[in-house]
Every structure is written in C-alpha cells, then in structure tokens.
Design a protein around this motif. Sequence first.
Motif: not given
Length: 277
Positions: A95-96, A167-170, A172-175
């Motif tokens: 969501h972010a 946005a999807v690629e971003e 991945k840094k967290y998940l």
Amino acid sequence: MNRKLIFLDIDGTLVSDMRAPSALATKAVRRARTNGHLVFLCTGRNMAIIGKDIMDVGFDGVIASAGGHVEVGDKVLFDSLLAEEIIQECLSVFHAHGIYCRIESPEGIFTDPQMESLLRTAKPDRSNSELIRMQREIEAGIPILPYESYPGNGAYKICFTSTGLEAVEETKKYLGDRFEYVVHPYGRSTSCFNGEIIRKGVDKGSGMEQVCRYYGMRMEDTVAFGDSMNDYEMMKCAGISVAMGNACEELKHMADVVCRNVWDEGIYYEFERMGFL
C-alpha cells in the motif's frame, strides 16, 4: 507405462477462461486414473474457489493455494497460513507503494476496492490466465469481499496489481528475502501489472514432494502441466514438465515438452501422446 503422478494447474491448463472442464479434458483425467495413474490438481486457487464442476472430474488429491494446502483423498497432508503479522507487513509495504492487494484466506477472498476497479478495465495478454481468471470471477459474481471484512486470522497468499512495475520492484527491498515474486505476462500497452508473492520453501513444487513421500514414489515419476510463472517451481521439480501452447514464453523455454493450447484440448492430446490413455 510405469505408474505416474500427474499434476495439473487449473487456469490456462485444465480450463480456459474460467469455463468448466471440457469433455475431452474430463475424459483424459478419468481414463488416466482408470489406467493406474494418479492425477492431482496443483493450483494457485484456494480450496473455496476451485469449483464443483472441476472437482466433479475426479482427482486423487489437490495442491491448492500455490502449495499452502495439500490433501490426498480426504487426508490433509499440509496446511500452512502466513501469520497475520506477516500479512499486515506485506499489505503495509504494498500500500505504501501504491499497489493494490487481494488476500486469499480460508474464509474467502478479500480485496482493495481499487484493485477491482483496475481489474475491470485491464486488457490482459492472452497468456495471462491469472488476470483473466480474476476478471471472470468478478463477471461471474463469485463473492469477493472488501478488505474491511477480512477477519485477520492469517492467509495463504497475497496477489497484487499495480499500474507500474517500478513500484513492484521497490517492494522487493522489504519482502524479497522471504518471498518469490511472480509477475504474470502483460501486453506492451497495459496499465495493469498483476502477480503474487509466494513464500520461499512453500510452493507447488514442495507440495508435489509431499505427495510423492505419501505414496513412496520418486519425483522422477511425476509429470506437471502448467502455463504461467506460478507453475515454475512445480515444473522445475517434475520428472517431465509440460508447458501449454498458450503458456508464457519463459515457461515454454524451460519445459521439456510444449503441447497444444488449452482451448485446443492440450491436456487430452498430450495424455494420449504420452500413453496415459
């Protein structure tokens, strides 16, 4: 032919565009089982939305929720939900970044309202069976509940839609350390990119391994049929991997065999060619 364990994805493999299984696909499954082979569904759908028309074909078991649930006959071999705290973390990250989500839990399917709006206007690539399925679910009136109704008891998986891949690629840094990302095929002019996150170590391939252990058989004795990238682990593990003619190009390149399209009765004619009938 030696006894085989045959694993079939549903959407884009066993059925086309959320239709009922064809007479020939049904005949193929039933005759293969009569001839001593074991046939299993291996799907990203959760048990609640597989559908009676599909189950009535007759299978020896089901791997559902992309490996989150495994059953043979009436016996559940594996059932594992993502903890609610992980679900909430994933939702917060998506969501972010302006990404809309769909939660698939034992209680049902819960979705952001923006996701349904985006799905209604999307124009899927013909090989994107997952996006086509979600659109057909809306058209067919399959109950899809608002996120506010989600009971918060954990879920099997999260699907996502986004208006951009950056946005999807971003996220991945967290998940990306805990989840494999599957982004389904998209047309060049699309404004809707859809996919899902699959927990590392719990996927269609791990479900197949559990079924093999239950029967005391080897992975070399398995045959897997699929069409999209959420079938990748299943096909990588299989003794023989079969990509449908309508499959995404990445899956065709890694498969041992490419058969006819789902709408051209690919299951039936490949079963026939392999000697299952």
